[in-house]
Write an enzyme that holds these catalytic residues in place. Sequence first.
Site, mmCIF file in Angstrom:
data_model
loop_
_atom_site.group_PDB
_atom_site.id
_atom_site.type_symbol
_atom_site.label_atom_id
_atom_site.label_comp_id
_atom_site.label_asym_id
_atom_site.label_seq_id
_atom_site.Cartn_x
_atom_site.Cartn_y
_atom_site.Cartn_z
ATOM 1 N N SER A 7 0.837 -1.198 0.000
ATOM 2 C CA SER A 7 0.000 0.000 0.000
ATOM 3 C C SER A 7 0.869 1.245 0.000
ATOM 4 C CB SER A 7 -0.916 0.015 1.219
ATOM 5 O OG SER A 7 -1.486 1.304 1.330
ATOM 6 N N HIS A 32 -1.351 -1.292 -4.142
ATOM 7 C CA HIS A 32 -2.616 -0.878 -3.524
ATOM 8 C C HIS A 32 -2.622 0.634 -3.325
ATOM 9 C CE1 HIS A 32 -6.205 -1.762 -1.052
ATOM 10 N NE2 HIS A 32 -5.756 -0.839 -0.208
ATOM 11 N N ASP A 34 -4.735 3.803 -1.839
ATOM 12 C CA ASP A 34 -5.789 4.162 -0.897
ATOM 13 C C ASP A 34 -6.253 5.596 -1.099
ATOM 14 O OD1 ASP A 34 -6.113 1.830 0.875
ATOM 15 O OD2 ASP A 34 -3.997 2.173 1.334
ATOM 16 N N MET A 36 -8.777 8.525 0.020
ATOM 17 C CA MET A 36 -9.601 8.911 1.180
ATOM 18 C C MET A 36 -10.085 10.344 1.034
ATOM 19 S SD MET A 36 -7.135 7.478 4.182
ATOM 20 C CE MET A 36 -6.510 5.795 4.160
ATOM 21 N N HIS A 65 -8.416 1.428 -3.951
ATOM 22 C CA HIS A 65 -9.360 1.253 -2.843
ATOM 23 C C HIS A 65 -9.982 2.609 -2.548
ATOM 24 C CE1 HIS A 65 -9.748 0.255 1.774
ATOM 25 N NE2 HIS A 65 -10.917 0.395 1.186
ATOM 26 N N MET A 67 -12.073 4.952 -0.488
ATOM 27 C CA MET A 67 -12.709 5.206 0.806
ATOM 28 C C MET A 67 -13.320 6.595 0.725
ATOM 29 S SD MET A 67 -9.726 3.547 3.138
ATOM 30 C CE MET A 67 -8.569 3.631 1.777
ATOM 31 N N MET A 136 -11.677 -5.381 5.382
ATOM 32 C CA MET A 136 -10.920 -4.463 6.238
ATOM 33 C C MET A 136 -10.637 -5.138 7.576
ATOM 34 S SD MET A 136 -10.438 -1.998 4.257
ATOM 35 C CE MET A 136 -9.356 -1.230 5.459
ATOM 36 N N ASP A 174 -6.921 -6.202 4.232
ATOM 37 C CA ASP A 174 -6.347 -4.860 4.276
ATOM 38 C C ASP A 174 -6.297 -4.298 5.694
ATOM 39 O OD1 ASP A 174 -5.393 -2.375 3.635
ATOM 40 O OD2 ASP A 174 -7.170 -1.728 2.522
#
Length: 215
Positions: A7, A32, A34, A36, A65, A67, A136, A174
Site C-alpha cells: 500500500s 494498492h 488508498d 480517502m 481502494h 474510501m 478491512m 487490508d
Amino acid sequence: MAIIAPSLLAADFLHLQREVEMVNNSAADWLHLDVMDGLFVPNISFGPMIIEFVKKVTTKTCDVHLMIEEPSRYFEQFKKAGADHISIHIETCPRLHQDIQQIKAMGLKAGVAINPHNPAGFLSDIIADVDIVLVMSVNPGFGGQKFIPNTLNKIKEIKKLIVEKGSHAVINIDGGVTLENAAEIVAAGADALVAGSTVFNAADPLEAIRLLKQA
Ligand code: DX5
Ligand code: ZN
C-alpha cells in the site's frame, strides 16, 4: 502463494518514483492505492492525479481502494488515471450492485470492501458479482493500525459464501498485516494481502515483500 499488494499510503511521498520502482523490482503483484476523502474516513490521502503519475512508472496492477462517499462520481476519472481494479465500500453504496456492474462494464475488476463491524453475511447477494472482496482488518482511514483478530473468522465465513454462491472472487485483506500474522491470515483463506507499514517501514522492503509472499 499469496498475492501481495504493497500500500503506497506508507511510502515516502517525497520520493514516490523511487518507492514505485522498488515495488516494480519486488515479488509484489499489485500496487494498492488508498483514496480517502475526509468524509467516509477521517483522513484525506490522494486522488486520481497522483495515481496518474504512479501509473507512468509502475509495472504492477493498480488496485485502487476508494474510501470515499458516492464513489461512482469518480469511476471514470480513476479509470483514466490508470486503475485496473476499483474496490468500493458496501457501507457507502446504496446502489452497490449497479456500481459494481458499472466498474465491470468499464473493463476493470470490481471489488467490494467491508468494514470490520459488518458481518460476512452482508455480502451474500453481491459476492457472485464481484472479482474481489476487500476485507478491512482495521477501521479504514490510517495505516499502521493493529490487525483485528475477528477478521480470521470472517475470512473463513466469506470463503464459505464464495463456494456456496459459485463466486470467483479473491479475498484481499487490508490493514495490520505483518510478517508475524501473514501465515495465519493466508491459512484462514486469504488470497491477497495488502501491506503498507510492513513493507515501506521495513529496513529491507524487498525482503519484507518476499517473506509476505511466502506466508
Ligand atoms: C487503511 C488502508 C490500508 C492501509 C494499510 O485504511 O485501507 O490499505 O494502507 O496499512 P497497514 O498495512 O500499515 O495497516
Ligand atoms: Zn486500502
